[in-house]
Design an enzyme around this catalytic site. Sequence first.
Site, mmCIF file in Angstrom:
data_model
loop_
_atom_site.group_PDB
_atom_site.id
_atom_site.type_symbol
_atom_site.label_atom_id
_atom_site.label_comp_id
_atom_site.label_asym_id
_atom_site.label_seq_id
_atom_site.Cartn_x
_atom_site.Cartn_y
_atom_site.Cartn_z
ATOM 1 N N GLY A 152 -13.278 5.463 26.112
ATOM 2 C CA GLY A 152 -12.668 6.642 25.513
ATOM 3 C C GLY A 152 -13.596 7.847 25.604
ATOM 4 N N SER A 182 -12.808 11.013 28.127
ATOM 5 C CA SER A 182 -12.028 12.236 28.358
ATOM 6 C C SER A 182 -11.005 12.449 27.254
ATOM 7 C CB SER A 182 -11.278 12.145 29.686
ATOM 8 O OG SER A 182 -12.178 12.088 30.753
ATOM 9 N N GLU A 213 -26.990 2.155 37.521
ATOM 10 C CA GLU A 213 -26.272 1.754 38.742
ATOM 11 C C GLU A 213 -25.998 2.963 39.635
ATOM 12 O OE1 GLU A 213 -24.764 -1.426 40.015
ATOM 13 O OE2 GLU A 213 -26.567 -1.932 38.904
ATOM 14 N N SER A 215 -16.308 15.049 38.356
ATOM 15 C CA SER A 215 -15.630 15.518 39.572
ATOM 16 C C SER A 215 -16.675 15.920 40.612
ATOM 17 C CB SER A 215 -14.742 16.720 39.246
ATOM 18 O OG SER A 215 -15.556 17.857 39.021
ATOM 19 N N ASN A 216 -16.241 15.982 41.869
ATOM 20 C CA ASN A 216 -17.207 16.333 42.913
ATOM 21 C C ASN A 216 -17.756 17.749 42.729
ATOM 22 O OD1 ASN A 216 -16.645 13.799 43.781
ATOM 23 N ND2 ASN A 216 -16.096 14.371 45.879
ATOM 24 N N GLU A 217 -16.980 18.596 42.067
ATOM 25 C CA GLU A 217 -17.507 19.942 41.776
ATOM 26 C C GLU A 217 -18.625 19.847 40.731
ATOM 27 O OE1 GLU A 217 -14.203 19.220 42.113
ATOM 28 O OE2 GLU A 217 -14.248 20.142 44.101
#
Lengths: 365, 385
Positions: free
Chosen positions: B128, B130, B245, B370-372
């Site tokens: 839990g 986001s 990891e 996110s990739n951003e």
Amino acid sequence: MTMQIRFEMPSDEALLLKDMAERFVADHYSLAQRSRMLAAPATELPAHWPRMADLGWLGAALPEACGGLGLSPQQVLPLIEVLGAGLVLEPVTPATLQCATVIARLLPEDRASDVLAPILAGQQIEVLVAGPDGMEPAVSARPVPGGWELSGTVRLVPGGAAAAAFWVAVDIDGAAVLRVPAAEAEVTAYRLLDGQAAASVCFDGVLCPPDACWTGARAALDAGAEMALFGALAETSGLVAALLRATLDHVKLREQFGRPIGRFQTVQHRLADMYICREEVRSMVQLAAEAMAGEASDKRRRLLSAAKVKTGDCARAVVRDAIQFHGGMGMTDELAVGHMVKRLLVLGQAGGTRAGHLTAFSAAS
Amino acid sequence: MTDLLITPEDDAFRKQIRDFAARELDPDTRAKVARGAPLSREDFLGWHLSLHAVGWVAPSWPTEHGGPGWTARQRMIADEEFFRQHCPPMPGFGLKMIGPILIRFGSADQQARFLPRILSGEDWWCQGFSEPGAGSDLASLRTRATRIDGGWIVSGSKTWTTYAQYANWIFCLVRTDPQVKKQQGISIMLIDMATPGVSRRPIRLMDGTEEVNEIFLDDVFVPDALVVGEVNMGWTYAKALLEHERLGIGGVGRSKHLLERVRGMARAAGLDDDHETRSRLAALEIDIIAVEATTLRLLAAAEAGRPLGAETSLLKIRGTEIQQALTELALDIAGQSALPAAESGCLEPPFENVAYQFLNWRKLSIYGGSNEIQRSILAAQVLGL
């Protein structure tokens, strides 16, 4: 043989060579110093060739029995990266990584030592003449009384402008190499767009005696071609890192709209992409170096082709954004950026096309 | 596909993994993974139990807590080989997230109570983090906990909760101090999904699956014993978790698995000699080699004593870009074979999941930071911008 890809850290000896090279570049290769050297005729022995010999660089990758340091590609890599980033004009890759490797592999040990001695002493340059892949003949040889008569012109011989002799790949019942003193060929010296000295060499009518001919040269030529490719990759790696550094410094200093342009997210994200490119180049070049040290030839060539494709793609992306973020200044001849970009352009175009390497990689999978 | 982890010791270890997977993996599950089909709870749990039986289910845990004692290199080989043998990629919420958090920051009681049940598969954890208003800006989360005698009353909602329908426990980031800087007032709480006030609404995704959910917390009581570590230290713990990891986030095993599937599709479509298709496959294989080589290089540096930092964000960016590019190549190969709806019964192998995987794997560049966000991390923490 199984591959031992371990990404080992560079040895102390390798780091020492790298440190020396960094000092050398700082002392002798400012843009002003370099542009003075470029004013010299391309046919002259480049200014620092003897000094590089003294420092042991010219024989770094050659076997000790031939007068070299016997270093593996992994251990030579940091040195070549620094020389690449330093934009040195001495033809280290064509003369010492490629041609000298062919000589060391092809000739009997004592003969190889004799032939290599003046090169490793920094007295002269000798380079290989072959097709663009570094392996195939670019000149033809016809048997005549007293040896072989050559014909053909090779328009781009890297490092050929000041060469004392050419080692010419020909087909004589299989791969063979002939040694031709430069005085016997018609040499037209010129510089490439990055300032490196090269030559167009016409071999029409050159007569070559049997004692200057070595047959059974396939393995030696292959090894030389691999070292040439590796050298170009190593130089590319150094240059890509240097371009990222320069661009990073620039975006931290250059202010527009009241703040450094590196504070803008669009710039930050593209710098992150340049960083990713640098890391991937570094990984692929180290991978190629490790593969060359320990892998069977088919897999080695396959990983070299992979490294060539990937470093080429990454270098081009870094070139694009390095110029872009330097803005108009990046277009000028006054910053190192433009010179590094031109060097990368030359390195990227040499050593086989992207399509060719992609096909070779794909065919071997 | 080229393997780089092939020293003689690597080969011996790899063979051990391969033999085990060949022997133990349920054939139906294997077939589903091989064609990229969605997996059920039973698929995951069956494989979990096989791994648990030999002590391999938690590769990254220390041996005293039930890990197998593998090196980072061995974990990479195992991950790659499990993918190659079409083993289900195990959801990491228990094994890779809350487990390591409890090992590092949990109380002895929490460790004794929860860790064995994660290993045995008795507990299925979901995450839990986001919230509807807190995605990339996770620290702005608003689920709040109010102090009462003996514990906390928690209210708010969580979203994008993967496999919450299978889970009996959820670990949540909640705001325990609204007065301080937003990162400093957050705690991690462990909540039994059966607690009064916890409810779930499945979210139907465009690919037709319901793998994610919304979780509503309405005045849920959480006793003090289920707060992890110190109150208000949750953000620090979660960040430490993100570093756990890190070397695995390039997803090399997953990429190689999909690459081989896409190769099979090219053969099935008669495109294995098509120049464009071969070039794209070769270029993507080289891209995967670059991610693998970078992973190994960072691993070598870590083994030589250099701590891993934010540079591993690059593995997440490139790994997910490659995987998404592979789903696009699969679409291009499949052509209209990809078009019938899943429930139509008209999809044929090997193309039955091509369109759905393209849709589903858009998530890769969104989740896990996110990739951003990853690029911003590289810019700030590695490049100093």
